[in-house]
Design a protein around this motif. Structure first.
Motif, PDB file in Angstrom:
ATOM      1  N   ASN A 122       0.934  -1.006  -0.377  1.00  0.00           N
ATOM      2  CA  ASN A 122       0.106   0.226   0.240  1.00  0.00           C
ATOM      3  C   ASN A 122       0.917   1.094   0.373  1.00  0.00           C
ATOM      4  O   ASN A 122       1.355   1.378   1.444  1.00  0.00           O
ATOM      5  CB  ASN A 122      -0.885   0.057   1.150  1.00  0.00           C
ATOM      6  CG  ASN A 122      -2.048   0.988   0.968  1.00  0.00           C
ATOM      7  OD1 ASN A 122      -1.783   2.100   0.254  1.00  0.00           O
ATOM      8  ND2 ASN A 122      -3.375   1.431   1.909  1.00  0.00           N
ATOM      9  N   GLN A 124     -10.884   2.156  15.349  1.00  0.00           N
ATOM     10  CA  GLN A 124     -11.521   2.855  13.856  1.00  0.00           C
ATOM     11  C   GLN A 124     -10.582   4.752  13.575  1.00  0.00           C
ATOM     12  O   GLN A 124     -11.974   4.860  13.197  1.00  0.00           O
ATOM     13  CB  GLN A 124     -13.215   3.503  14.877  1.00  0.00           C
ATOM     14  CG  GLN A 124     -14.463   2.111  15.194  1.00  0.00           C
ATOM     15  CD  GLN A 124     -14.434   2.091  13.427  1.00  0.00           C
ATOM     16  OE1 GLN A 124     -14.217   2.114  12.763  1.00  0.00           O
ATOM     17  NE2 GLN A 124     -14.815   0.221  13.247  1.00  0.00           N
ATOM     18  N   ARG A 147      -5.590  -2.895   8.321  1.00  0.00           N
ATOM     19  CA  ARG A 147      -6.327  -4.140   8.147  1.00  0.00           C
ATOM     20  C   ARG A 147      -5.901  -4.778   7.456  1.00  0.00           C
ATOM     21  O   ARG A 147      -5.456  -6.365   7.480  1.00  0.00           O
ATOM     22  CB  ARG A 147      -7.757  -3.864   8.322  1.00  0.00           C
ATOM     23  CG  ARG A 147      -7.892  -4.224  10.179  1.00  0.00           C
ATOM     24  CD  ARG A 147      -9.807  -4.126  10.572  1.00  0.00           C
ATOM     25  NE  ARG A 147     -10.199  -3.225   9.671  1.00  0.00           N
ATOM     26  CZ  ARG A 147     -10.460  -1.871  10.735  1.00  0.00           C
ATOM     27  NH1 ARG A 147     -10.405  -2.026  11.613  1.00  0.00           N
ATOM     28  NH2 ARG A 147     -11.633  -1.367   9.914  1.00  0.00           N
ATOM     29  N   ASP A 148      -6.054  -4.518   5.896  1.00  0.00           N
ATOM     30  CA  ASP A 148      -5.575  -4.883   4.618  1.00  0.00           C
ATOM     31  C   ASP A 148      -4.103  -5.427   5.168  1.00  0.00           C
ATOM     32  O   ASP A 148      -3.457  -6.482   4.855  1.00  0.00           O
ATOM     33  CB  ASP A 148      -5.138  -3.998   3.323  1.00  0.00           C
ATOM     34  CG  ASP A 148      -7.131  -3.167   3.601  1.00  0.00           C
ATOM     35  OD1 ASP A 148      -8.120  -3.890   4.087  1.00  0.00           O
ATOM     36  OD2 ASP A 148      -7.275  -2.411   3.037  1.00  0.00           O
ATOM     37  N   GLN A 151      -8.745   1.022   7.860  1.00  0.00           N
ATOM     38  CA  GLN A 151      -8.302   0.221   7.224  1.00  0.00           C
ATOM     39  C   GLN A 151      -6.924  -0.133   6.353  1.00  0.00           C
ATOM     40  O   GLN A 151      -6.907  -1.635   5.996  1.00  0.00           O
ATOM     41  CB  GLN A 151      -9.481   0.893   5.863  1.00  0.00           C
ATOM     42  CG  GLN A 151      -9.722  -0.777   5.224  1.00  0.00           C
ATOM     43  CD  GLN A 151     -10.630  -1.410   5.127  1.00  0.00           C
ATOM     44  OE1 GLN A 151     -11.520  -1.377   6.755  1.00  0.00           O
ATOM     45  NE2 GLN A 151     -10.599  -2.565   4.686  1.00  0.00           N
ATOM     46  N   GLU A 152      -6.713   0.525   6.235  1.00  0.00           N
ATOM     47  CA  GLU A 152      -4.908   0.234   5.493  1.00  0.00           C
ATOM     48  C   GLU A 152      -4.326  -0.845   6.516  1.00  0.00           C
ATOM     49  O   GLU A 152      -3.781  -1.966   5.935  1.00  0.00           O
ATOM     50  CB  GLU A 152      -3.723   1.460   5.277  1.00  0.00           C
ATOM     51  CG  GLU A 152      -4.572   2.499   4.473  1.00  0.00           C
ATOM     52  CD  GLU A 152      -5.154   3.679   5.410  1.00  0.00           C
ATOM     53  OE1 GLU A 152      -6.140   3.276   5.982  1.00  0.00           O
ATOM     54  OE2 GLU A 152      -5.805   4.350   4.621  1.00  0.00           O
TER      55      GLU A 152
END
Lengths: 396, 556
Positions: free
Chosen positions: B146, B255, B263-264, B260-261
């Protein structure tokens, strides 16, 4: 030196005088002989020549013609010296002639006993003079290194030793070029300026604080006097390298390392013991009733201090100041560590010069410093006498 | 007259008891004396005693290890000294070393530890160069997954937890403290970044690494944190956190920014290279596997050490405790012994030369004695460097003494005597320089001994020697004592003269101290050697004070 004689002088028999004179001749002959190849020949010739001279002087001419004989002998030695070794030989010959002509009569006429007690045995007399010769040798040891520097500083060559020209007293062998070097080189001049700007400031600081403290210390009731004294004297006792190291660490922490102020403070600390010692020594002889008398007559403490106490202890303060000045002016270890290139002082430059062996300009500087120290010594001696006289005047 | 019958306390004129009044007067007197002394005392304490104290402090101070490698030292505490330390130690070492290398402080630590075990210096230097590359591997891998992880702003948001998030001030001040220790400075002010409390719970290593980066960026580089891309060290730290099984669970409920990044990234963690910092460090320099180096680091990790002192007396710390160094490494013992021996020889030569001079000066009439006194005082007042240079001129091979000897034929031209750059040169020059310090106290004592005693002894039947030895000499001993201690104290700490005429065999311990301070820069060892020398001098100073009294020091 002395106007009286302890023991009546009597002429010694030749059987005593001649061998002694001969021995002296042999001793000198040994050196002259080895210098020219054969020590043994020198000994023999020296002994015989001196004995002959002694015989002629003491027996043939005798006491009546002492002055003429001495002059003739000096002339003889001068001529021989000149023939053997030229101009230096002439000077040496003159000295030898003067000495031996005196020595022959001194021994032969028994004058050596004049200032000694009559009951001394000959062994004691011999020891007395041997002892003086030993002391003379020690004094020569003390003073020669300083005297050697002075003529060498006029060397025309860049050598640290006497050149043949110098020994021949050839004017070409001498020059002022090292002095010229010193006075024209910007490096040396900068060093001189640095020394002259650091030392007086350090002196003012240590004399100012030191005199006050010395007056405080000489009061009759001082708590912890011994401990305080020990602390104040310690800069003189602690090895310079340790002071220098400590100051280097500490002053770099507080930003004083490599600054003019840092060097001044360091030198002031080193000069303080000298001020304390000389001023307290002067105050020992100070009569306290004088200050009380002044107060009694209405003077306030400040007036008393400046008008009564200060003039009396001034010699001590000045000599303390001279000590502090010379301490700073001479100091090299601390300034090497605490100072930076901008604070390069005269001793610093001399030190680096000596380590790397650069130019004989160092000798010119050394000579100038010797002259300065002679001036300081004279001033101090004068002050000491004056102080003693002043103290002698004060009652009690 | 009736007062004499009064039995109460004696009263002063103003009605107070005389005792109290006197005591008050005495106190005032004491205070006045102290007030006069105080300025100088404070001056000397600040300019002289404080530096000495600083030197003593430096001889035991050893904070550099703990300050440069704080986390490593912490982790290393549990190591038993067998084999190599645990992986956690290497991990801590990597992050410590990264910060140190950014501040260029790791080389200082390397040279400090190199005094104890040579070779360590290069180990620190090479690895310090490599720490960036070690981190870069992980940075590239993560950015490949990422690219957002390559942006400074993204990191800033993620690590601060976004606007209004709860911050972890403790972590921040800890990291600033770490930087302060490293740089030996104090940093004040707001850095414009506070690590998020929540993200720290989830990603402790990454947050810590990032906070250190933030502090460094603000204080050392003077940049803005949000605008700078994070250090390489942050990436392995992040990966370390993501590999923790607990992190996945914690991330699921997170949160905050970048959740999100993260978690990815965590989902793909297995495809990323494994974080083995030990292997990476060892690859940079194999010496990190050496037990003895780790022992040195562990031994010297406390903030204070006796190591310098042990070094100064030719000992060292080993795993079996304190032991003497190998024979060929013992130099300070020899140097101390030589300093003592030469100082003693100098003292004895000064006694031998000074005694006759003091004797003859005290026996001559005052006029001649004063004249001779000038001959003694002139060298005393002449600059030390002048006298030293004079001796250099006199003693060197092409010097005055050799010239005279050659001229006299006592010495052949090709076999000129070597009198300088050895012990002989130092002893002769220093005897000359210190001789006045012996003569002056001797003279002042001998002046007080009446000549009549000697004559009395002789008239009672003593011969010359007995009269001198039994009558005169015992009375002159205080002068000898005073002079000897003074000369010995001065000789033992001399620096200038041995430096110039001493060569290599005629140097003193002071020359070694100067060498450590100005050339080898091993200040601690220099300070330890200095402290030992100082202790010796202080003992002598105390003896001098007891025997002679410092008040009685005479100058000229």
């Amino acid at each position: 030196m002395s106007g009286f004689t302890l023991t009546p002088v009597e002429t010694k028999p030749l059987s005593f005088a001649l061998p002694v004179i001969g021995a002296a001749g042999a001793f000198v002959g040994l050196f002259v002989g080895t210098a020219h190849g054969s020590g043994l020949m020198g000994v023999v010739i020296g002994a015989i020549a001196l004995m002959a001279l002694g015989f002629v002087a003491l027996k043939v001419f005798g006491l009546g013609m002492e002055k003429t004989t001495r002059k003739a002998m000096i002339a003889l030695f001068v001529v021989i010296g000149w023939l053997v070794a030229g101009l230096p030989g002439l000077v040496l010959g003159g000295l030898f002639g003067w000495f031996f002509s005196w020595f022959i009569f001194w021994i032969g006429e028994g004058r050596y006993r004049a200032n000694l007690a009559p009951y001394l045995t000959s062994g004691q007399v011999l020891w007395h003079y041997t002892f003086r010769v030993i002391c003379g040798a020690i004094f020569i040891f003390l003073i020669t290194p300083i005297l050697v520097v002075i003529p060498l500083s006029f060397n025309a060559q860049n050598f640290f030793t006497f050149t043949p020209e110098m020994l021949r007293f050839d004017p070409a062998g001498y020059s002022l070029k090292h002095y010229q070097d010193f006075f024209t080189s910007s490096g040396w001049q900068q060093a001189l300026r640095n020394s002259l700007s650091i030392a007086p400031m350090a002196t003012i600081l240590s004399v100012g604080f030191g005199t006050l403290a010395a007056i405080g210390l000489s009061q009759p009731h001082v708590p912890f006097r011994r401990a305080i004294m020990a602390i104040l004297i310690s800069p003189m006792i602690v090895p310079l390298i340790i002071s220098a190291a400590g100051m280097y660490f500490f002053y770099s922490r507080v930003g004083l390392q490599g600054t003019y102020m840092g060097v001044v403070l360091a030198h002031a600390a080193l000069g303080i013991p000298f001020v304390i010692i000389t001023v307290t020594a002067t105050l020992v002889g100070f009569d306290r009733s004088l200050t009380r008398a002044a107060a009694n007559m209405g003077a306030d403490p400040l007036t008393t201090f400046f008008r009564v106490q200060m003039p009396l202890i001034l010699p001590g303060v000045i000599s303390g100041g001279l000590f502090a000045f010379i301490t700073s002016f001479d100091e090299v270890v601390v300034v090497l560590f605490v100072g930076s290139a901008n604070q390069q002082t005269l001793p610093w430059r001399m030190f680096t010069g000596l380590r790397e062996q650069i130019s004989p300009t160092i000798l010119a500087v050394a000579t100038i410093l010797v002259v300065i120290s002679i001036c300081l010594l004279t001033t101090l001696e004068y002050l000491r006498r004056r102080s003693e006289r002043l103290r002698g005047l004060s009652p009690g | 007259m009736s007062d004499t019958t009064h039995t109460g306390p004696v009263l002063a004129a103003d009605g107070t008891p005389l005792k109290r009044s006197l005591r008050r007067a005495l106190r005032a007197q004491k205070l006045r004396a102290l007030a006069l002394i105080a300025p100088l005392l404070i001056f000397v304490l600040l300019t002289f005693i404080a530096p000495i104290a600083d030197m003593l402090f430096r001889s035991v101070e050893n904070q550099i290890v703990g300050r440069t490698l704080p986390m490593t030292v912490e982790e290393l505490r549990d190591w038993d000294g067998e084999g190599t330390p645990a992986d956690s130690v290497y991990r801590a070492l990597y992050f410590d070393l990264f910060l140190a290398a950014e501040g260029k402080e790791h080389t200082k630590l390397g040279s400090r530890l190199n005094y104890e075990e040579s070779g360590i210096s290069s180990m620190f230097r090479t690895t310090g160069r490599d720490v960036d590359n070690i981190g870069k591997v992980y940075q590239k891998a993560i950015e490949k997954v990422n690219p957002a992880f390559g942006e400074g702003a993204f990191w800033y948001d993620m690590m601060s937890g976004g606007q209004g998030a709860e911050g972890n001030e403790t972590l921040l001040s800890n990291q600033i403290g770490r930087l302060e220790g490293l740089e030996s400075k104090t940093f004040k002010g707001d850095i414009g970044f506070v690590p998020g409390a929540e993200i720290y719970k989830i990603l402790p290593n990454a947050t810590r690494a990032y906070t250190a980066f933030a502090a460094f960026t603000v204080f050392m580089d003077e940049d803005v944190v949000a605008e700078e891309d994070p250090w390489e060290a942050v990436y392995p730290a992040l990966l370390l956190d993501l590999r923790e099984p607990a992190t996945m669970a914690a991330l699921a409920g997170y949160q905050g920014p970048g959740a999100q990044e993260l978690r990815d990234l965590a989902a793909q963690a297995d495809t990323l290279p494994p974080v083995d910092l030990k292997a990476a460090l060892v690859e940079s320099n194999e010496d990190w596997l050496r037990t003895e180096y780790w022992e040195v680091i562990k031994t010297y990790s406390p903030p204070y050490t006796t190591g310098y002192f042990l070094n100064a007396i030719d000992m060292e710390k080993t795993t079996d405790g304190i032991a003497l160094r190998a024979d060929d490494e013992r130099i300070y013992g020899i140097l101390f012994k030589r300093t003592m021996f030469m100082s003693m020889v100098i003292t004895f030569s000064c006694i031998a030369l000074g005694y006759p001079v003091a004797w003859i000066m005290s026996n001559l009439p005052a006029r001649s004695a004063n004249l001779l006194m000038i001959l003694v005082l002139l060298p005393f007042w002449t600059s030390l460097l002048v006298r030293t240079s004079a001796w250099k001129i006199m003693l060197q091979q092409q010097g005055v003494i050799n010239d005279v000897l050659v001229w006299l034929g006592l010495v052949a031209d090709e076999s000129r005597l070597v009198m300088i750059n050895n012990q002989f040169g130092t002893i002769v020059a220093m005897t000359h320089i210190l001789l006045p310090f012996m003569i002056l106290p001797m003279y002042s004592v001998m002046q007080t001994i009446p000549q009549t005693y000697l004559r009395a002894a002789k008239s009672l039947g003593a011969n010359n020697w007995t009269a001198f030895w039994r009558v005169y000499f015992p009375q002159s001993v205080p002068g000898i004592g005073a002079g000897s201690i003074l000369v010995f104290i001065l000789a033992i700490g001399y620096y200038i003269t041995p430096e110039i005429v001493g060569g290599t065999t005629g140097t003193f311990i002071s020359n070694r101290i100067a060498y450590h301070i100005s050339t080898s820069l091993n200040w601690g060892l220099g300070a330890a050697l200095g402290s030992i020398l100082l202790a010796v001098v202080m003992v002598l100073y105390y003896a001098y004070d007891k025997i002679v009294g410092i008040d009685n020091v005479k100058l000229g």
